[in-house]
Design a protein around this motif. Structure first.
Motif, PDB file in Angstrom:
ATOM      1  N   ARG A 286       0.707   0.036 -14.934  1.00  0.00           N
ATOM      2  CA  ARG A 286      -0.643   0.588 -14.768  1.00  0.00           C
ATOM      3  C   ARG A 286      -0.838   1.115 -13.354  1.00  0.00           C
ATOM      4  O   ARG A 286      -1.448   2.165 -13.134  1.00  0.00           O
ATOM      5  CB  ARG A 286      -1.705  -0.474 -15.082  1.00  0.00           C
ATOM      6  N   ALA A 287      -0.300   0.377 -12.393  1.00  0.00           N
ATOM      7  CA  ALA A 287      -0.434   0.800 -11.003  1.00  0.00           C
ATOM      8  C   ALA A 287       0.275   2.119 -10.761  1.00  0.00           C
ATOM      9  O   ALA A 287      -0.247   2.997 -10.064  1.00  0.00           O
ATOM     10  CB  ALA A 287       0.127  -0.284 -10.081  1.00  0.00           C
ATOM     11  N   ALA A 288       1.471   2.278 -11.317  1.00  0.00           N
ATOM     12  CA  ALA A 288       2.244   3.501 -11.101  1.00  0.00           C
ATOM     13  C   ALA A 288       1.482   4.729 -11.573  1.00  0.00           C
ATOM     14  O   ALA A 288       1.542   5.800 -10.935  1.00  0.00           O
ATOM     15  CB  ALA A 288       3.586   3.392 -11.805  1.00  0.00           C
ATOM     16  N   GLU A 289       0.750   4.604 -12.677  1.00  0.00           N
ATOM     17  CA  GLU A 289      -0.050   5.733 -13.159  1.00  0.00           C
ATOM     18  C   GLU A 289      -1.162   6.055 -12.173  1.00  0.00           C
ATOM     19  O   GLU A 289      -1.452   7.237 -11.921  1.00  0.00           O
ATOM     20  CB  GLU A 289      -0.636   5.385 -14.531  1.00  0.00           C
ATOM     21  N   ARG A 290      -1.779   5.059 -11.587  1.00  0.00           N
ATOM     22  CA  ARG A 290      -2.824   5.294 -10.582  1.00  0.00           C
ATOM     23  C   ARG A 290      -2.232   5.962  -9.337  1.00  0.00           C
ATOM     24  O   ARG A 290      -2.857   6.841  -8.741  1.00  0.00           O
ATOM     25  CB  ARG A 290      -3.484   3.971 -10.190  1.00  0.00           C
ATOM     26  N   PHE A 291      -1.038   5.555  -8.947  1.00  0.00           N
ATOM     27  CA  PHE A 291      -0.408   6.159  -7.777  1.00  0.00           C
ATOM     28  C   PHE A 291      -0.173   7.656  -7.995  1.00  0.00           C
ATOM     29  O   PHE A 291      -0.405   8.468  -7.094  1.00  0.00           O
ATOM     30  CB  PHE A 291       0.928   5.470  -7.460  1.00  0.00           C
ATOM     31  N   ARG A 292       0.301   7.998  -9.185  1.00  0.00           N
ATOM     32  CA  ARG A 292       0.557   9.419  -9.489  1.00  0.00           C
ATOM     33  C   ARG A 292      -0.743  10.212  -9.471  1.00  0.00           C
ATOM     34  O   ARG A 292      -0.801  11.323  -8.930  1.00  0.00           O
ATOM     35  CB  ARG A 292       1.246   9.549 -10.851  1.00  0.00           C
ATOM     36  N   ARG A 293      -1.780   9.667 -10.085  1.00  0.00           N
ATOM     37  CA  ARG A 293      -3.055  10.377 -10.139  1.00  0.00           C
ATOM     38  C   ARG A 293      -3.623  10.608  -8.737  1.00  0.00           C
ATOM     39  O   ARG A 293      -4.260  11.622  -8.474  1.00  0.00           O
ATOM     40  CB  ARG A 293      -4.056   9.573 -10.982  1.00  0.00           C
ATOM     41  N   ALA A 294      -3.383   9.664  -7.844  1.00  0.00           N
ATOM     42  CA  ALA A 294      -3.901   9.772  -6.484  1.00  0.00           C
ATOM     43  C   ALA A 294      -3.074  10.710  -5.608  1.00  0.00           C
ATOM     44  O   ALA A 294      -3.455  10.983  -4.469  1.00  0.00           O
ATOM     45  CB  ALA A 294      -3.965   8.393  -5.838  1.00  0.00           C
ATOM     46  N   GLY A 295      -1.938  11.195  -6.118  1.00  0.00           N
ATOM     47  CA  GLY A 295      -1.100  12.093  -5.333  1.00  0.00           C
ATOM     48  C   GLY A 295      -0.363  11.396  -4.212  1.00  0.00           C
ATOM     49  O   GLY A 295      -0.024  12.019  -3.199  1.00  0.00           O
ATOM     50  N   LEU A 296      -0.081  10.105  -4.376  1.00  0.00           N
ATOM     51  CA  LEU A 296       0.612   9.323  -3.352  1.00  0.00           C
ATOM     52  C   LEU A 296       2.067   9.132  -3.764  1.00  0.00           C
ATOM     53  O   LEU A 296       2.354   8.579  -4.831  1.00  0.00           O
ATOM     54  CB  LEU A 296      -0.089   7.976  -3.165  1.00  0.00           C
ATOM     55  N   HIS A 297       2.965   9.591  -2.913  1.00  0.00           N
ATOM     56  CA  HIS A 297       4.390   9.608  -3.256  1.00  0.00           C
ATOM     57  C   HIS A 297       5.218   8.674  -2.385  1.00  0.00           C
ATOM     58  O   HIS A 297       6.453   8.667  -2.485  1.00  0.00           O
ATOM     59  CB  HIS A 297       4.934  11.039  -3.125  1.00  0.00           C
ATOM     60  N   ASN A 298       4.554   7.906  -1.546  1.00  0.00           N
ATOM     61  CA  ASN A 298       5.294   7.007  -0.653  1.00  0.00           C
ATOM     62  C   ASN A 298       5.302   5.570  -1.158  1.00  0.00           C
ATOM     63  O   ASN A 298       5.523   4.644  -0.392  1.00  0.00           O
ATOM     64  CB  ASN A 298       4.700   7.065   0.764  1.00  0.00           C
ATOM     65  N   ILE A 299       5.054   5.392  -2.469  1.00  0.00           N
ATOM     66  CA  ILE A 299       4.966   4.044  -3.049  1.00  0.00           C
ATOM     67  C   ILE A 299       6.105   3.817  -4.038  1.00  0.00           C
ATOM     68  O   ILE A 299       6.392   4.663  -4.895  1.00  0.00           O
ATOM     69  CB  ILE A 299       3.624   3.830  -3.775  1.00  0.00           C
ATOM     70  N   GLU A 300       6.718   2.658  -3.930  1.00  0.00           N
ATOM     71  CA  GLU A 300       7.742   2.211  -4.878  1.00  0.00           C
ATOM     72  C   GLU A 300       7.257   0.905  -5.503  1.00  0.00           C
ATOM     73  O   GLU A 300       6.638   0.078  -4.821  1.00  0.00           O
ATOM     74  CB  GLU A 300       9.057   1.970  -4.129  1.00  0.00           C
ATOM     75  N   THR A 301       7.487   0.712  -6.792  1.00  0.00           N
ATOM     76  CA  THR A 301       7.120  -0.554  -7.426  1.00  0.00           C
ATOM     77  C   THR A 301       8.363  -1.436  -7.545  1.00  0.00           C
ATOM     78  O   THR A 301       9.483  -0.947  -7.736  1.00  0.00           O
ATOM     79  CB  THR A 301       6.511  -0.334  -8.820  1.00  0.00           C
ATOM     80  N   ARG A 302       8.145  -2.727  -7.432  1.00  0.00           N
ATOM     81  CA  ARG A 302       9.256  -3.678  -7.489  1.00  0.00           C
ATOM     82  C   ARG A 302       8.823  -4.900  -8.280  1.00  0.00           C
ATOM     83  O   ARG A 302       7.887  -5.602  -7.903  1.00  0.00           O
ATOM     84  CB  ARG A 302       9.654  -4.093  -6.075  1.00  0.00           C
ATOM     85  N   LEU A 303       9.483  -5.135  -9.424  1.00  0.00           N
ATOM     86  CA  LEU A 303       9.193  -6.307 -10.249  1.00  0.00           C
ATOM     87  C   LEU A 303       9.983  -7.495  -9.707  1.00  0.00           C
ATOM     88  O   LEU A 303      11.200  -7.418  -9.520  1.00  0.00           O
ATOM     89  CB  LEU A 303       9.600  -6.036 -11.704  1.00  0.00           C
ATOM     90  N   LEU A 304       9.278  -8.590  -9.436  1.00  0.00           N
ATOM     91  CA  LEU A 304       9.899  -9.802  -8.930  1.00  0.00           C
ATOM     92  C   LEU A 304       9.916 -10.874 -10.015  1.00  0.00           C
ATOM     93  O   LEU A 304       8.971 -10.984 -10.797  1.00  0.00           O
ATOM     94  CB  LEU A 304       9.140 -10.336  -7.714  1.00  0.00           C
ATOM     95  N   ALA A 305      10.964 -11.674 -10.035  1.00  0.00           N
ATOM     96  CA  ALA A 305      11.027 -12.783 -10.988  1.00  0.00           C
ATOM     97  C   ALA A 305      10.061 -13.898 -10.592  1.00  0.00           C
ATOM     98  O   ALA A 305       9.495 -14.579 -11.439  1.00  0.00           O
ATOM     99  CB  ALA A 305      12.455 -13.316 -11.067  1.00  0.00           C
ATOM    100  N   SER A 306       9.877 -14.077  -9.301  1.00  0.00           N
ATOM    101  CA  SER A 306       8.958 -15.084  -8.754  1.00  0.00           C
ATOM    102  C   SER A 306       8.752 -14.747  -7.286  1.00  0.00           C
ATOM    103  O   SER A 306       9.322 -13.787  -6.757  1.00  0.00           O
ATOM    104  CB  SER A 306       9.537 -16.497  -8.896  1.00  0.00           C
TER     105      SER A 306
END
Length: 446
Positions: A286-306
């Protein structure tokens, strides 16, 4: 829709909220998405009624128990309308709606609630004209505060306890944050006024706007375009304390749906690198879609196990700024999420506290020498805030507090000399806490 049809819709929605283990705002959103034929004005009336009932849940339940009635949606609605529910036809009737008005709404017609039964009529007779508050109510009922939180909040606020609890019973305002990558606050304010919406610049947040009155979010084109995001002013201030600069490397360690990540990335003018971490993949998507809509390209998402994921060890000391917006009791958001008071508190406070400490200690490993660590919660409990910071500093002498007067002099009125400490009564924001901690710089080579 007729007033009676709105009542029946509100009853149906109340049943839905009661029957699923999800936050009310998510249930309401899904319920209306499945009923697109309901117009904006009707949605507003139905939502207002539902949230009024949620904000008066304990007190209405107390009256029902006093008269031996079950605490079920239909009884709740009847009691609310009789006690102090406001006039369903508009305006305000002292003591609630008249019995004749209520009988007329529960008429058994098409889309209307079923006709009142004898025991329901008897309940209306007993409650008509009674104020919603009663001297015999215990504090947890009168202040709509779950019993586990009464004493911690009383310790936190002391003489201001009643005032803060009263503020938590009000409806939360609608705050927007302007995305400076796409627009300016002045331009958005002008556009909102052109739409006939009363809006003003936020008092403390530099990109914040407060919109007054009821409105449909679908009527905000700047929301769809990414020019603005919905974000409480207090949340905006927490992101501001990160003080991220263009070109830096930043981690939002508990990013959730990415609200603060967006604000941080915008601070950096789309330059540098922001990593949004979370343990739930659905949130990051969900966050990644918001990042795209905002025109922000300096964000990477990272899923953590804990919180102790191996990724943390591999990137030890690699970031200029790290934000820990820790999972918490959420007491500061109760006016926005009134149902959260009565939902089971996830892990429970006794398990939340050690989890917060573990998350903070793990995230601290990512901070480079001379870097900044910001610990934040949307809680107003000292156990989750000042006590956590004190324990962390005792165990991590390489870190020290950056007093608020140095980190953000414009927020010195926050009521605490060292930390950001916001409450609904004092600041008309959600309740937030944030501590700015700095790691000692590496010693200079001799």
């Amino acid at each position: 829709m007729t007033p009676a049809a709105r009542l029946q819709a509100a009853l149906d929605l109340m049943h839905e909220v009661d029957s699923v283990a999800r936050p009310a705002d998510a249930v309401v959103s899904a319920w209306f998405r499945a009923r697109r034929y309901i117009g904006d004005e009707d949605r507003g009336h139905i939502s207002d009624l539902l949230y009024a009932l949620l904000r008066h849940h304990a007190r209405v339940g107390w009256w029902l128990a006093k008269h031996g009635r079950k605490d079920v949606p239909r009884n709740r609605l009847l009691a609310w309308l009789a006690l102090d529910g406001g006039n369903i036809f508009g305006g305000k009737t002292p003591g609630g709606n008249t019995r004749g008005q209520i009988h007329g709404l529960f008429n058994g017609g098409k889309f209307a609630p079923a006709v009142l039964m004898d025991h329901e009529r008897a309940l209306l007779v007993k409650l008509q004209g009674c104020p919603i508050d009663h001297p015999a109510m215990p504090d947890e009922v009168r202040f709509e505060c779950p019993s586990w939180a009464v004493e911690p909040l009383r310790r936190r606020f002391d003489e201001a306890f009643a005032r803060e609890m009263a503020a938590l019973l009000a409806a939360a305002p609608l705050d927007l944050r302007v995305n400076p990558v796409k627009s300016t606050r002045e331009a958005v304010l002008s556009a909102l006024r052109d739409l006939g919406l009363p809006a003003e610049a936020s008092r403390m947040a530099p990109y914040g706007i407060r919109v007054k009155g009821r409105l449909s979010l679908a009527s905000l084109p700047m929301l769809k375009s990414g020019e603005v995001e919905i974000q409480d002013e207090g949340s905006q201030l927490v992101a501001m304390l990160v003080d991220a600069r263009p070109g830096e490397r930043v981690v939002d360690f508990c990013a959730g749906a990415g609200g603060k990540t967006l604000a941080i990335a915008a601070q950096m003018a789309n330059k540098g690198h922001v990593i949004a971490c979370d343990v739930l993949d659905s949130r990051l998507k969900r966050a990644a879609e918001r990042f795209r809509r905002a025109g922000l390209h300096n964000i990477e998402t990272r899923l953590l196990a804990s919180e102790t994921d191996r990724w943390v060890k591999r990137h030890k000391g690699g970031f200029d700024r790290v934000l820990v917006d820790a999972p918490c009791s959420g007491t500061g958001t109760w006016r926005r999420n009134p149902d959260a008071r009565w939902r089971v508190l996830g892990l429970g406070l006794e398990n939340l506290l050690p989890l917060q400490a573990s998350i903070l200690a793990s995230a601290a490993r990512l901070v480079k020498p001379g870097g900044r660590l910001v610990y934040a919660t949307c809680s107003m409990l000292a156990e989750e805030n000042e006590a956590q910071v004190a324990a962390f500093l005792a165990a991590h002498p390489a870190f020290h507090v950056v007093p608020l007067r140095e980190a953000a002099p414009q927020l010195a009125e926050s009521a605490h000399p060292d930390y950001l400490s916001l409450t609904p009564a004092r600041h008309d924001t959600d309740g937030f806490f944030a501590a700015v901690l700095q790691r000692e710089a590496a010693p200079s080579p001799e």
